[in-house]
Design an enzyme around this catalytic site. Structure first.
Site, mmCIF file in Angstrom:
data_model
loop_
_atom_site.group_PDB
_atom_site.id
_atom_site.type_symbol
_atom_site.label_atom_id
_atom_site.label_comp_id
_atom_site.label_asym_id
_atom_site.label_seq_id
_atom_site.Cartn_x
_atom_site.Cartn_y
_atom_site.Cartn_z
ATOM 1 N N CYS A 2 0.934 -0.996 0.032
ATOM 2 C CA CYS A 2 0.049 0.058 -0.238
ATOM 3 C C CYS A 2 1.086 1.473 0.063
ATOM 4 O O CYS A 2 2.061 1.355 0.570
ATOM 5 C CB CYS A 2 -0.714 -0.042 1.161
ATOM 6 S SG CYS A 2 -1.814 -1.339 1.482
ATOM 7 N N ARG A 27 5.127 0.064 -6.175
ATOM 8 C CA ARG A 27 5.089 -0.640 -4.816
ATOM 9 C C ARG A 27 4.046 -1.911 -5.197
ATOM 10 O O ARG A 27 4.092 -2.792 -4.220
ATOM 11 C CB ARG A 27 4.587 0.235 -3.730
ATOM 12 C CG ARG A 27 5.525 1.311 -3.505
ATOM 13 C CD ARG A 27 5.068 2.275 -2.374
ATOM 14 N NE ARG A 27 4.967 1.836 -1.091
ATOM 15 C CZ ARG A 27 5.427 2.016 -0.242
ATOM 16 N NH1 ARG A 27 6.614 2.761 -0.149
ATOM 17 N NH2 ARG A 27 5.152 1.505 1.190
ATOM 18 N N TRP A 76 -3.070 -2.683 -1.381
ATOM 19 C CA TRP A 76 -2.688 -3.950 -1.942
ATOM 20 C C TRP A 76 -3.279 -4.975 -1.026
ATOM 21 O O TRP A 76 -2.986 -4.911 0.380
ATOM 22 C CB TRP A 76 -1.196 -4.252 -1.895
ATOM 23 C CG TRP A 76 -0.509 -5.550 -2.285
ATOM 24 C CD1 TRP A 76 -0.321 -5.898 -3.599
ATOM 25 C CD2 TRP A 76 -0.216 -6.489 -1.356
ATOM 26 N NE1 TRP A 76 0.322 -6.984 -3.790
ATOM 27 C CE2 TRP A 76 0.401 -7.453 -2.382
ATOM 28 C CE3 TRP A 76 -0.117 -6.812 -0.224
ATOM 29 C CZ2 TRP A 76 0.924 -8.815 -2.090
ATOM 30 C CZ3 TRP A 76 0.327 -8.196 0.151
ATOM 31 C CH2 TRP A 76 0.929 -9.188 -0.818
ATOM 32 N N ASN A 102 -1.523 2.132 5.901
ATOM 33 C CA ASN A 102 -0.742 1.102 5.298
ATOM 34 C C ASN A 102 -0.272 0.196 6.597
ATOM 35 O O ASN A 102 -0.245 0.913 7.906
ATOM 36 C CB ASN A 102 0.553 1.661 5.015
ATOM 37 C CG ASN A 102 0.366 2.324 3.615
ATOM 38 O OD1 ASN A 102 -0.648 2.180 3.191
ATOM 39 N ND2 ASN A 102 1.411 2.654 3.099
ATOM 40 N N GLY A 103 -0.351 -0.873 6.641
ATOM 41 C CA GLY A 103 -0.143 -1.876 7.679
ATOM 42 C C GLY A 103 -1.244 -2.895 8.146
ATOM 43 O O GLY A 103 -1.993 -3.010 7.094
ATOM 44 N N GLU A 483 18.537 -17.093 -8.112
ATOM 45 C CA GLU A 483 18.005 -15.829 -8.388
ATOM 46 C C GLU A 483 17.485 -15.689 -9.898
ATOM 47 O O GLU A 483 16.335 -15.156 -10.266
ATOM 48 C CB GLU A 483 19.197 -14.712 -8.134
ATOM 49 C CG GLU A 483 18.952 -13.447 -8.489
ATOM 50 C CD GLU A 483 17.805 -12.846 -7.896
ATOM 51 O OE1 GLU A 483 17.039 -13.398 -7.044
ATOM 52 O OE2 GLU A 483 17.497 -11.398 -8.137
ATOM 53 N N LYS A 487 13.628 -14.565 -10.969
ATOM 54 C CA LYS A 487 13.503 -13.410 -11.878
ATOM 55 C C LYS A 487 12.578 -13.664 -12.926
ATOM 56 O O LYS A 487 11.591 -12.923 -13.121
ATOM 57 C CB LYS A 487 14.528 -12.957 -12.472
ATOM 58 C CG LYS A 487 15.710 -11.928 -11.626
ATOM 59 C CD LYS A 487 15.252 -10.791 -11.123
ATOM 60 C CE LYS A 487 14.685 -10.673 -9.857
ATOM 61 N NZ LYS A 487 15.347 -10.284 -8.732
ATOM 62 N N GLU A 490 8.883 -14.242 -11.725
ATOM 63 C CA GLU A 490 8.159 -13.342 -11.042
ATOM 64 C C GLU A 490 7.534 -12.014 -12.046
ATOM 65 O O GLU A 490 6.651 -11.614 -11.893
ATOM 66 C CB GLU A 490 8.748 -12.198 -10.075
ATOM 67 C CG GLU A 490 10.160 -11.909 -10.367
ATOM 68 C CD GLU A 490 10.876 -11.055 -9.148
ATOM 69 O OE1 GLU A 490 9.920 -10.684 -8.126
ATOM 70 O OE2 GLU A 490 12.096 -10.988 -9.015
ATOM 71 N N HIS A 506 18.973 -35.842 -8.075
ATOM 72 C CA HIS A 506 18.099 -36.279 -6.957
ATOM 73 C C HIS A 506 16.595 -36.308 -7.024
ATOM 74 O O HIS A 506 16.304 -36.345 -6.012
ATOM 75 C CB HIS A 506 18.713 -35.857 -5.751
ATOM 76 C CG HIS A 506 20.402 -36.200 -5.457
ATOM 77 N ND1 HIS A 506 20.858 -37.218 -5.073
ATOM 78 C CD2 HIS A 506 21.347 -35.464 -5.943
ATOM 79 C CE1 HIS A 506 22.009 -37.390 -5.046
ATOM 80 N NE2 HIS A 506 22.522 -36.151 -5.451
ATOM 81 N N LYS A 605 6.328 -4.251 -3.968
ATOM 82 C CA LYS A 605 7.859 -3.958 -3.942
ATOM 83 C C LYS A 605 8.400 -3.990 -2.540
ATOM 84 O O LYS A 605 9.523 -4.597 -2.594
ATOM 85 C CB LYS A 605 8.074 -2.349 -4.566
ATOM 86 C CG LYS A 605 9.577 -2.072 -4.357
ATOM 87 C CD LYS A 605 10.415 -2.908 -5.399
ATOM 88 C CE LYS A 605 11.779 -2.408 -5.354
ATOM 89 N NZ LYS A 605 12.594 -3.384 -5.951
#
Ligand code: F6R
Length: 610
Positions: A2, A27, A76, A102-103, A483, A487, A490, A506, A605
């Site tokens: 948010c 964000r 969000w 926010n939160g 990584e 990438k 996402e 394995h 973000k």
């Protein structure tokens, strides 16, 4: 996550608020809303989807939004689906209070039940509406007092901005756990959860501390704690420059930030390394240098890309400083009753400095007596403030949701940290100096990788329609494989797995089928032959081998279907070079698949909730 913007001054608030919301779009959000004070009340508009949709809707009734004070929000979803009724601003049931948040309010259900028993009618599923109702319930003509009283009843995290119909010219903001800044202009204030929505208007600002409430009027501001005791905020000059948060000639922030990496890394290293004297200067560590050097164990923690950087840091610290290390997800460490013995150091790695799980792990380690360090990008962020000491990345604001330059900065700072401790433990001046010379050459080597962007795109184009990829590496390039997979997942929504190359046989080898793209991160290094063995295993089963290989490595040619060349460098620094090729791979895959690279679905973000 948010975002909050607020304005109080002499200029029309609406354009400023909408511009601020657009700056916060990176964000991640799913709905947006705005509330502006008109002479006779408050006008609110909320919309699901992009800020542009909100703008279009408000545009149909501009006269109602013609005031000079207002609050706005990008949401969000956490409590309740993305829907107009759940979008902010929320109001109390007399429609006298307007509030953005926010939160997460943890005890919202208990408060909601109590308010319902008093007759309050809720229209949303959110925790925020509960707070708006509570402020309304406690309001007796003084918004600041009502907010303080409401927040005394709340547990959880919040950054809020509140207005009351009955107090024109007053805005109250407060914070605990979620960031909020107050930008101070000439006869005006711009408040925001992120400085990027402030810098276009003023450089002078302060960040609210936890449990601080600030009452803004056109005459000035007053800050106090929840019991109305005045507190003095620390004023600062925002260092962020407007061009750093604008696209310039690039189509996407992610690409801009990938290409910025040589410069960003120069900045990270600048003034911190002396190759001739084999010295590393890290101002933030001055007070705790000895404690770090005598650490018995280092725990690196972070989430996502920062966790991958932590894995690289573990390898570096063990090799260069010979201090036993481990890496823990913040989210696991905090709940696992961790063992923190004497001389344990916890290093929290984070771009935003606001990741809830990383912050909580840090607090847990602190309580158990660990020395805590931060490797953080955002200056003055919660993690940076909560640690005993730390080193900033100095890579500039990262707007692209997919972390790129922050990863390179995190690895570079980890390398400096390892060399700093290593030099004080056993590394000679010469050995340290020669590694620093190699480190100093990395920015130019990264540029040689970004120069190959078109070549990388042409390779990706051949495989982009395939939905399952493997990323494999060994040693320092095992975290790079993780990584690379993250990438591509996402932003291009291709399913990918990253793993140590040896782990493939394995189990995951069962996935390999004719034509499956398998990306090997295989620069020259101690396990090069072993990685070649793994490539053969893939090819024998029909998989296609795409290799990130060192320049001059001719042996690789007969084992690969595609090769992306990177300049040779010591193995310990190779993640900073090889990762860049994978960032470009993911970027091109996403663009070729037609996705909005800077606004990937469902992602935020900075993840400020558990
Ligand atoms: C991936 C990504 C995330 C973050 C993670 C931690 O591209 O950006 O995985 O790395 O959410 O964020 P910070 O570094 O802000 O703590």
């Amino acid at each position: 996550m948010c975002g909050i913007v607020g304005y109080l001054g002499d200029r029309p608030a609406l354009p400023l608020l909408l511009e601020g919301l657009k700056r916060l779009e990176y964000r991640g959000y799913d709905s947006a809303g705005v509330c502006v004070r008109r002479p006779d009340g408050l006008s609110t508009c909320r919309e699901v989807g992009k800020v542009a949709a909100l703008e279009a809707r408000v545009g149909k009734d501009l006269a109602s939004f013609a005031g000079t004070e207002g609050i706005a929000h990008t949401r969000w979803a956490t409590h309740g689906v993305p829907a107009e009724r759940n979008a902010h601003p929320h109001r109390d049931d007399k429609s006298r209070i307007s509030l953005v948040h926010n939160g997460i309010i943890e005890n919202y259900q208990t408060i909601k039940t109590a308010l319902e028993s008093k007759g309050c009618k809720f229209e949303s599923e959110t925790d925020t509406e509960v707070l708006a109702m509570l402020v309304g319930e406690l309001y007796e003509g003084d918004l600041e007092k009502a907010v303080q009283a409401a927040l005394r009843e709340i547990t959880g995290a919040y950054a809020i901005a509140v207005m009351s119909v009955d107090e024109p010219g007053v805005m109250v903001v407060a914070r605990k756990g979620s960031p909020l800044m107050v930008g101070i202009g000439l006869n005006e204030f711009v408040i925001a959860s992120d400085p990027s929505a402030i810098v276009a208007h003023t450089q002078q600002a302060f960040a609210l501390e936890d449990f601080t409430v600030c009452r803004l009027t056109r005459d000035g501001y007053r800050t106090s704690n929840l019991h109305n005791i005045p507190v003095t905020p620390k004023l600062m000059e925002l260092e962020m420059k407007l061009e750093e948060i604008e696209l310039g000639e690039f189509p996407h922030f992610m690409l801009k930030e990938i290409f910025e990496q040589p410069k960003a890394l120069r900045n990270t290293l600048s003034g911190r390394v002396d190759m001739e004297r084999g010295e590393i200067f890290l101002g933030g560590l001055q007070q705790i240098g000895r404690k770090l050097t005598h650490a018995k164990r280092i725990v690196f923690t972070g989430q996502g890309t920062a966790w991958h950087a932590a894995l690289v840091a573990e390898y570096m610290m063990e090799e260069l400083a010979r201090i036993p290390c481990e890496v823990q997800y913040g989210s696991e460490f905090r709940y696992r009753n961790p063992i923190v013995e004497d001389h344990t150091v916890l290093v929290a790695i984070s771009q935003s400095g606001e990741t809830a799980d990383t912050l909580a792990a840090l607090e847990e380690a602190k309580q158990r007596g660990a020395l805590t360090l931060g490797i953080v990008n955002v200056v003055g962020s919660s993690i940076a403030r909560a640690t005993d000491a730390g080193v900033y990345l100095r890579v500039g604001p990262e707007i692209g949701v997919a972390s790129t330059k922050a990863f390179i900065g995190q690895v570079a700072v980890s390398a400096m940290l390892a060399l700093y401790a290593g030099r004080r433990r056993h590394l000679s001046i010469e050995a340290t100096g020669s590694l620093l010379t190699e480190l100093d050459a990395i920015p130019d080597k990264i540029r040689q990788v970004t120069d190959q962007s078109e070549h990388i795109k042409s390779i990706v184009a051949k495989y982009v329609d395939l939905n399952n990829w493997l990323f494999l590496g060994r040693g320092y390039n095992y975290p790079v494989a993780l990584e690379g997979a993250l990438k591509i997942k996402e932003i291009s929504y291709i399913h990918a797995e990253g793993m140590p190359a040896a782990e493939m046989k394995h189990g995951p080898i069962a996935l390999i089928h004719d034509g499956m793209p398998c990306v090997f991160v295989a620069p020259m290094g101690s396990q090069h032959d072993k990685v070649i063995g793994n490539m053969q295993e893939v090819r024998a089963r029909g998989g296609r081998v795409i290799v990130i290989a060192s320049e001059g490595d001719t042996e690789i040619e007969s084992h690969a279907d595609e090769i992306i060349r990177v300049p040779a460098c010591p193995e310990v620094f190779s993640p900073m070079v090889t990762t860049v090729a994978l960032q470009l791979m993911a970027y091109h895959a996403a663009v070729l698949r037609g996705h909005d690279v800077d606004k990937p679905r469902n992602l935020a973000k900075s993840v400020t909730v558990e």
